[in-house]
Scaffold this active site. Structure first.
Site, mmCIF file in Angstrom:
data_model
loop_
_atom_site.group_PDB
_atom_site.id
_atom_site.type_symbol
_atom_site.label_atom_id
_atom_site.label_comp_id
_atom_site.label_asym_id
_atom_site.label_seq_id
_atom_site.Cartn_x
_atom_site.Cartn_y
_atom_site.Cartn_z
ATOM 1 C CE LYS A 53 -14.217 -7.535 2.884
ATOM 2 N NZ LYS A 53 -13.041 -6.932 2.243
ATOM 3 N NE ARG A 101 -2.684 -7.137 -4.716
ATOM 4 C CZ ARG A 101 -3.512 -7.309 -3.711
ATOM 5 N NH1 ARG A 101 -3.036 -7.626 -2.531
ATOM 6 N NH2 ARG A 101 -4.814 -7.173 -3.864
ATOM 7 C CG HIS A 105 -1.930 -1.030 1.348
ATOM 8 N ND1 HIS A 105 -2.023 -1.881 2.410
ATOM 9 C CD2 HIS A 105 -2.931 -1.378 0.504
ATOM 10 C CE1 HIS A 105 -3.055 -2.704 2.242
ATOM 11 N NE2 HIS A 105 -3.610 -2.434 1.079
ATOM 12 C CB SER A 162 -4.114 -6.822 4.333
ATOM 13 O OG SER A 162 -3.755 -5.542 3.901
HETATM 14 P P1 ADP Z 1 -9.667 -4.160 -0.650
HETATM 15 O O1 ADP Z 1 -10.377 -4.887 0.444
HETATM 16 O O2 ADP Z 1 -10.439 -3.015 -1.232
HETATM 17 O O3 ADP Z 1 -9.012 -5.014 -1.698
HETATM 18 P P2 ADP Z 1 -7.030 -3.726 0.373
HETATM 19 O O4 ADP Z 1 -6.617 -2.995 1.579
HETATM 20 O O5 ADP Z 1 -6.781 -5.186 0.349
HETATM 21 O O6 ADP Z 1 -8.543 -3.416 0.153
HETATM 22 O O7 ADP Z 1 -6.395 -3.057 -0.902
HETATM 23 C C1 ADP Z 1 -6.603 -1.711 -1.212
HETATM 24 C C2 ADP Z 1 -5.948 -1.423 -2.539
HETATM 25 O O8 ADP Z 1 -4.554 -1.598 -2.408
HETATM 26 C C3 ADP Z 1 -6.406 -2.349 -3.660
HETATM 27 O O9 ADP Z 1 -6.453 -1.614 -4.860
HETATM 28 C C4 ADP Z 1 -5.294 -3.360 -3.737
HETATM 29 O O10 ADP Z 1 -5.159 -3.867 -5.057
HETATM 30 C C5 ADP Z 1 -4.106 -2.501 -3.389
HETATM 31 N N1 ADP Z 1 -3.026 -3.299 -2.834
HETATM 32 C C6 ADP Z 1 -3.045 -4.092 -1.758
HETATM 33 N N2 ADP Z 1 -1.845 -4.686 -1.562
HETATM 34 C C7 ADP Z 1 -1.070 -4.251 -2.571
HETATM 35 C C8 ADP Z 1 0.283 -4.518 -2.981
HETATM 36 N N3 ADP Z 1 1.060 -5.384 -2.336
HETATM 37 N N4 ADP Z 1 0.740 -3.889 -4.064
HETATM 38 C C9 ADP Z 1 -0.057 -3.045 -4.762
HETATM 39 N N5 ADP Z 1 -1.311 -2.767 -4.462
HETATM 40 C C10 ADP Z 1 -1.819 -3.360 -3.385
#
Ligand code: ADP
Length: 161
Positions: free
Chosen positions: A41, A89, A17, A127
């Site tokens: 959730k 990703r 992130h 995450s």
């Molecule tokens: P969501 O539940 O909306 O997927 P996340 O917190 O998992 O929320 O992710 C928020 C955003 O960050 C999403 O667009 C996700 O693709 C991006 N994201 C999460 N981890 C990574 C990573 N390792 N590299 C790039 N983008 C990421």
């Protein structure tokens, strides 16, 4: 002045992130990191904890951290954001992200979605994976901010560095 919104669960924030936020700051004047408060959730960390991790990790005055419920397009409008930033990703992210981007375009035609790719080393990082590995005692220190690492250790009582 262009304000972008970067929405997600951020449960918890990872270096993936952070990599994306850094990239977004090169393209846009301000980035609103919008943490989704989704009643459906059950997150590991409360909304307050998730906001606190992000605020403490990102010192930039060009980053605003906020939480929201309901439709992203409504919150983006409230924030005066004109761009949605999402991460890609792997190809596996693409289908869901495309659907969401198309739906958001339908709901708010002037709001553009932009996809950014993280550094390759973070392309397998999520995450969910961090939580699973930490729960089992694996070392995830180099994938998350130090305060998140400490918080995970406190939650799971792991012994890793
Ligand atoms: P969501 O539940 O909306 O997927 P996340 O917190 O998992 O929320 O992710 C928020 C955003 O960050 C999403 O667009 C996700 O693709 C991006 N994201 C999460 N981890 C990574 C990573 N390792 N590299 C790039 N983008 C990421």
């Amino acid at each position: 002045m262009t304000r972008a919104i970067f929405p997600g669960s951020f449960d918890p924030i990872t270096n993936g992130h952070l990599d994306l936020i850094e990239r977004a700051l090169k393209m846009f004047d301000e980035v609103v990191v919008a943490v989704l408060n989704n009643a459906a959730k059950t997150p590991l960390f409360s909304i307050e904890e998730r906001l606190d991790f992000i605020r403490k990790t990102i010192p930039s005055d060009r980053v605003v951290v906020a939480n929201f419920e309901g439709l992203l397009v409504d919150f983006a409008r409230e924030c005066d954001a004109t761009v949605i930033v999402r991460g890609l990703r792997a190809v596996s992210d693409f289908e869901y992200e495309l659907q969401m981007a198309m739906m958001n375009r339908k709901l708010a035609p002037n709001l553009e979605t932009v996809f950014l790719m993280p550094k390759t080393v973070y392309s397998y990082l999520s995450s969910r994976m961090v939580k699973e590995v930490a729960r089992l005692g694996g070392d995830v220190a180099c994938l998350i901010p130090e305060l998140v690492h400490q918080a995970l250790k406190a939650k799971f009582g792991t012994t890793s560095s």
